[in-house]
Design an enzyme around this catalytic site. Structure first.
Site, PDB file in Angstrom:
ATOM      1  CE  LYS A  52      38.489  34.506  51.233  1.00 46.57           C
ATOM      2  NZ  LYS A  52      39.460  33.720  50.367  1.00 46.57           N
TER       3      LYS A  52
ATOM      4  CD  GLU B  53      44.492  35.663  49.318  1.00 41.15           C
ATOM      5  OE1 GLU B  53      43.506  36.483  48.798  1.00 41.15           O
ATOM      6  OE2 GLU B  53      45.597  36.195  49.985  1.00 41.15           O
TER       7      GLU B  53
ATOM      8  NE  ARG C 229      31.255  38.849  46.251  1.00 36.87           N
ATOM      9  CZ  ARG C 229      32.780  38.302  46.245  1.00 36.87           C
ATOM     10  NH1 ARG C 229      33.412  38.739  45.575  1.00 36.87           N
ATOM     11  NH2 ARG C 229      33.031  37.863  47.504  1.00 36.87           N
TER      12      ARG C 229
END
Ligand code: ATP
Ligand code: MG
Length: 566
Positions: A278, A41, A268
């Site tokens: 983020k 994104e 992850r």
């Protein structure tokens, strides 16, 4: 592709994702095609966690002769920006991967997604809900108790169509209405309890401008985007395991037996002494707690690049930690080890004195400049040599001299001898002090017979020091970085604001270091150097002739490991 991979030459040592992909290819699924995607994104810069996903998505495609798309998952115009799009492209290329002409945007599929939503409304599979998101959340129920059906759930198809079209025409305020899938408010999977498909956003989109007023939610966009693009394996992280049934539910609206994308999840990357969210990284940038997304202390790919980490060290680290189905916290020391290992192989050895002490070699001619040869990299026989000037006045490291040394101090002391790396053996004859008793310089003599190749060069002395010529050295500034956070797992300290956990000593600026002229001439950002006996450095992007600035990539040894042993 699938035909070429025979049982007997099946690749060895596959991780579990590669194995699943391999099995699908063997079974001839999707016509033997392999197409992955990396779906960032564009709402921030990429970090080392994304590098793990990139290595997987591009890596598995490379391994089995498939392709990997770059897809910007740009479904929320409020947070997204072209600055992020550009940085993401640059970072993926720097890591060594390429998507060719397969650069896509979820926003490219807004028309198809909208059409699918209309179709689902017509088939009675979606409805417009006039409740607020709080009301909807309150009706969700719990994993053990069913949710409550919305009072708008049984609206007519006509009314739903009319309202959804008017939502997109901008007739209603943000938050006034949403489009929901009509699935099952009692499903044991909470994601099936009439998930939201579309919400109203009136912020302009960085690609589609003001064309759309409704934007698809992640769950309604991702699987279908995979389908529209021909993605066969949609590899993501474990938090999406619970979304997988919904992914499959929506994708089945489009797919058939000949082609259906498949979601596979891995763990992850989490690193000690690091935050990876983020949202938090953006906060550090916005509040000026770091000097930008590419601050060398950030876990971003651009920060690591600026600091002097190499793509190979990052890829080696990711190979070593591997891919599993279990969440873990990886030690940042392992990453630092991979960085040291690669820099040891590639960095050019140079001399720089961080805290200079002048040495006058009293028996060396005043205006003589002698070029001595320095090996560029003892680990690499092809790396060659460079020349370094030797003169009557030189600098050594202040710490390398002690007036009253303890036993086993092998550096310079009154009356003692050391070798100057690549040059002569010198002997300390005199210590010159100022009125306050501070040492201002040393007077030494040199043994002219001890240069490499001369008979006396074999003479043994205990210590070897780095040095630079006082006349010829160039002034520079060093930025010394340490870990950005003081605690091992900042994410676990939920009772504290993460900003309280910042290491106040994560950046030290050392001015007035002295570097050899060769370094000054060759210091381009990204080119790795080893300042001998000090650490690995690279020039910062702010560096220019007359104002040389070096980032310390990493110390030669792991100082944190040492303090732990004590
Ligand atoms: P957020 O959802 O907070 O915006 P994100 O880190 O999930 O952040 P995306 O841009 O959605 O950001 O991530 C793109 C891809 O990178 C996804 O497939 C995601 O699973 C993967 N990814 C993100 N963070 C990590 C991580 N720490 N380790 C491995 N993969 C990651
Ligand atoms: Mg995400």
């Amino acid at each position: 592709m699938a035909e070429e991979i025979k049982e007997e030459n099946a690749p060895k040592g596959l991780n579990f994702v590669e194995q699943m992909v391999y099995d699908d290819l063997q079974a001839g699924k999707n016509g033997g095609r392999l197409n992955t995607r990396f779906p960032p994104e564009p709402n921030g810069y990429l970090h080392i966690g994304h590098a793990k996903a990139i290595c997987m998505d591009f890596g598995v495609a490379e391994k089995f002769g498939g392709t990997c798309n770059l897809r910007f998952d740009d479904t929320n115009p409020v947070k997204e920006d072209v600055e992020y799009v550009d940085s993401i492209r640059e970072d993926i290329h720097w890591l060594g991967f390429d998507w060719g002409d397969r650069e896509y945007y979820a926003s490219d599929y807004f028309p198809q997604l909208y059409d699918l939503a209309i179709r689902m409304i017509k088939e009675g599979k979606a409805y417009v809900d006039d409740q607020t998101s709080e009301e909807i959340a309150a009706q969700k129920g719990t994993p053990t108790t069913a949710g409550i059906e919305s009072p708008y759930r049984s609206r007519s198809v006509e009314e739903n169509l009319d309202l959804f079209e008017r939502m997109n025409a901008g007739e209603f305020d943000e938050g006034a209405r949403v489009l929901r899938a009509k699935i099952d408010m009692a499903s044991p999977n909470m994601h099936f309890r009439d998930p939201i498909m579309y919400r109203i956003i009136k912020h302009p989109h960085h690609r589609t401008g003001t064309k759309w007023k409704v934007y698809p939610m992640y769950d309604f966009a991702h699987g279908q985007s995979d389908y529209f693009e021909g993605v066969t394996h949609s590899i993501c992280t474990l938090e999406f395991v619970v979304h997988r049934p919904l992914y499959e539910y929506f994708v089945k609206e489009l797919a058939d037996d000949t082609y259906c994308p498949r979601q596979i999840e891995f763990n992850r990357l989490n690193l000690t002494y690091t935050v990876m969210s983020k949202r938090k990284l953006l906060q550090l940038v916005k509040e000026g707690l770091v000097a930008g997304w590419d601050d060398p202390r950030m876990p971003t790919i651009s920060g690591m690049r600026r600091r002097g980490f190499t793509p190979r060290s990052i890829r080696n680290f990711i190979d070593r930690i591997g891919y599993t189905k279990y969440e873990a916290l990886n030690s940042v020391s392992l990453l630092e080890h991979a960085v040291r290992e690669d820099l040891n192989a590639v960095a050019t050895r140079v001399m720089a004195v961080m805290n200079p002490l002048k040495v006058v070699i009293t028996n060396y001619p005043e205006d003589k400049v002698q070029m001595v040869e320095m090996e560029n990299n003892p680990e690499d026989s092809t790396a060659g040599t460079h020349q370094m000037p030797f003169t009557r006045e030189i600098y050594i490291e202040r710490d390398d001299f002690m007036e009253n040394p303890p036993k086993k101090f092998f550096r310079l002391a009154p009356g003692g001898e050391v070798r100057l790396k690549g040059a002569y053996i010198i002997k300390c004859e005199d210590v010159i002090k100022d009125a306050e008793g501070n040492i201002v310089e040393l007077h030494c003599t040199y043994d002219p017979d001890t240069l490499s190749g001369m008979p006396g060069s074999m003479r043994k002395v205990k210590g070897t020091l780095h040095w630079v010529s006082a006349d010829k050295a160039v002034d520079a500034t060093a930025r010394i970085y340490d870990r950005l956070f003081n605690v091992e797992n900042p994410a676990a300290e939920t009772d504290k604001d993460f900003r309280e956990l910042l290491n106040p000593d994560s950046l030290k600026v050392v001015e007035g270091i002295k570097v050899e002229p060769f370094l000054a001439e060759n210091a381009e950002p990204g080119r790795p150097f080893q300042f001998q006996r000090i650490g690995y450095f690279t020039a910062d992007k702010d560096s220019k002739p007359g104002l040389l600035i070096f980032n310390r990539t990493i110390a030669l040894k792991d100082s944190w490991e040492k303090t732990k042993d004590k």
